[in-house]
Design an enzyme around this catalytic site. Structure first.
Site, mmCIF file in Angstrom:
data_model
loop_
_atom_site.group_PDB
_atom_site.id
_atom_site.type_symbol
_atom_site.label_atom_id
_atom_site.label_comp_id
_atom_site.label_asym_id
_atom_site.label_seq_id
_atom_site.Cartn_x
_atom_site.Cartn_y
_atom_site.Cartn_z
ATOM 1 C CB SER A 201 35.433 49.026 39.306
ATOM 2 O OG SER A 201 35.673 47.647 39.264
ATOM 3 C CD GLU B 207 37.786 36.655 39.496
ATOM 4 O OE1 GLU B 207 37.385 35.655 38.860
ATOM 5 O OE2 GLU B 207 37.647 37.825 39.094
ATOM 6 C CG HIS C 170 38.513 41.937 43.751
ATOM 7 N ND1 HIS C 170 38.593 42.996 44.640
ATOM 8 C CD2 HIS C 170 38.441 42.472 42.514
ATOM 9 C CE1 HIS C 170 38.589 44.136 43.950
ATOM 10 N NE2 HIS C 170 38.488 43.851 42.675
ATOM 11 C CB THR D 17 34.772 36.597 36.620
ATOM 12 O OG1 THR D 17 35.281 37.658 37.433
ATOM 13 C CG2 THR D 17 34.406 35.392 37.472
ATOM 14 C CB CYS E 252 28.993 44.595 36.568
ATOM 15 S SG CYS E 252 30.154 44.289 37.924
ATOM 16 C CB CYS F 146 31.249 37.929 34.920
ATOM 17 S SG CYS F 146 31.551 39.672 34.663
ATOM 18 C CG HIS G 276 43.091 40.001 39.636
ATOM 19 N ND1 HIS G 276 41.903 39.650 40.243
ATOM 20 C CD2 HIS G 276 42.869 41.201 39.037
ATOM 21 C CE1 HIS G 276 41.002 40.594 40.011
ATOM 22 N NE2 HIS G 276 41.559 41.545 39.281
ATOM 23 C CB SER H 113 41.474 42.238 35.659
ATOM 24 O OG SER H 113 41.574 41.302 34.610
ATOM 25 C CG ASN H 114 36.403 45.261 34.413
ATOM 26 O OD1 ASN H 114 35.902 46.160 33.751
ATOM 27 N ND2 ASN H 114 36.512 45.319 35.736
#
Length: 317
Positions: free
Chosen positions: A275, A134, A82, A173, A20, A203, A132, A232-233
């Site tokens: 990532s 973030e 993060h 996010t 991203c 996001c 996490h 996480s994503n």
């Protein structure tokens, strides 16, 4: 195995996938810092959650550490995508360290929202995953006691508000869009006056990658997600596939592929977390092609064109 003997395999490759804009920017910041200041450049925490990316940057002269105590005097330090608690840049400044903040601008936006809401006297319910980076970074933007972590619908149901009319919520996010919507629905039912973010905190890249997995999951028998176990994503992409009724497997590299997963499978979906670089997608496709006659098709659900500016200190580089 000869091509004639290889069974056919349809590959549906999700688009968008992989890097991203925030990850792209963070990696550029480390590379340009090495170019400008020379190696080593220290990075607090993995710049992004991907071993291939981290190892590539180590080879160029980046040194990854978990605390500023591990950073020697007189060398530049980069903060990961993060985000970090406010105490971290304050400590760097007190030590006279030059630092570059690679926090994703969308995470920084959540940080500023948190500050404004607390300044307005509201208690924040933060939807996210404990531990996490973030979440730790966002909690570190406001004084202790002004934010409560909500991880599940059960947490949202059981939260007891000291002042129900002065609440707000924000979210990490990189969450599941569906899970977060369910938690938000509970909070808004229990606390009708709760203040929601002006724009969705999840996001664009997280939402887009989840939508792309949904678009292919029903057409395949297995979804392979390239990503790290601490991303996480990427983990959410596996969950999205599973929720659609299709088995999902997380792989960091092509070598993690278990051929037993493909027994009786004629169609596979592939995606990559935010990532994970595209080279890892190609590596996985090439690995599958060693045993199957692969037919590849990209399924594009949206096109991304967002780019984020680099920090001013690196413009010259």
């Amino acid at each position: 195995m000869t091509d004639a003997a290889k069974p056919p395999l349809d590959l549906l490759i999700a688009a968008p996938r992989g890097f991203c804009a925030g990850v792209d920017r963070a990696i550029q910041i480390v590379e340009l810092a090495i170019e400008r200041y020379g190696a080593p450049v220290y990075v607090r925490h993995e710049i992004v959650h991907n071993k291939f990316v981290v190892d590539s940057l180590k080879a160029k002269g980046a040194v990854f550490v978990e605390t500023l105590d591990d950073v020697p005097d007189g060398v530049p330090v980069v903060f990961s995508a993060h985000g970090v608690p406010k105490a971290v840049p304050a400590k760097a400044a007190s030590r006279g360290l030059s630092y570059l903040d690679a926090t994703c601008p969308l995470v920084s936006k959540v940080h500023r929202q948190a500050e404004r809401l607390v300044a307005a006297g509201r208690h924040i319910l933060f939807v996210g995953h404990a531990g996490h980076p973030e979440v730790i970074g966002t909690f570190g933007q406001v004084p202790q006691g002004h934010m409560t972590l909500i991880e599940t619908e059960a947490d949202a149901e059981s939260f007891v508000a000291a002042d129900p009319d002065n609440l707000a919520f924000l979210t990490q996010t990189t969450l599941s869009v569906d899970d977060t919507a369910a938690i938000m629905a509970v909070l808004q039912r229990r606390f009708p006056s709760i203040v929601a973010p002006k724009a969705d905190d999840i996001c664009y890249a997280t939402s887009n990658r989840q939508a792309a997995v949904k678009a292919i999951a029903a057409q395949v028998q297995l979804v392979l997600v390239i990503g790290a176990p601490n991303s996480s994503n990427s983990l959410r992409l596996v969950e999205v596939a599973e929720r659609e009724g299709t088995p999902g497997k997380l792989v960091q590299r092509a070598d993690d592929l278990d051929w037993a997963w493909l027994d009786g499978v004629g169609a596979v979906g592939i995606t990559a977390g935010a990532s994970a670089p595209e080279v890892l997608v190609r590596e996985l496709v090439d690995k599958l092609a060693t045993r199957f006659t692969v037919t590849e098709r990209e399924v594009e659900t949206t096109r991304e064109s967002i780019a984020f500016k680099l920090p001013r200190e690196l413009w010259a580089a």
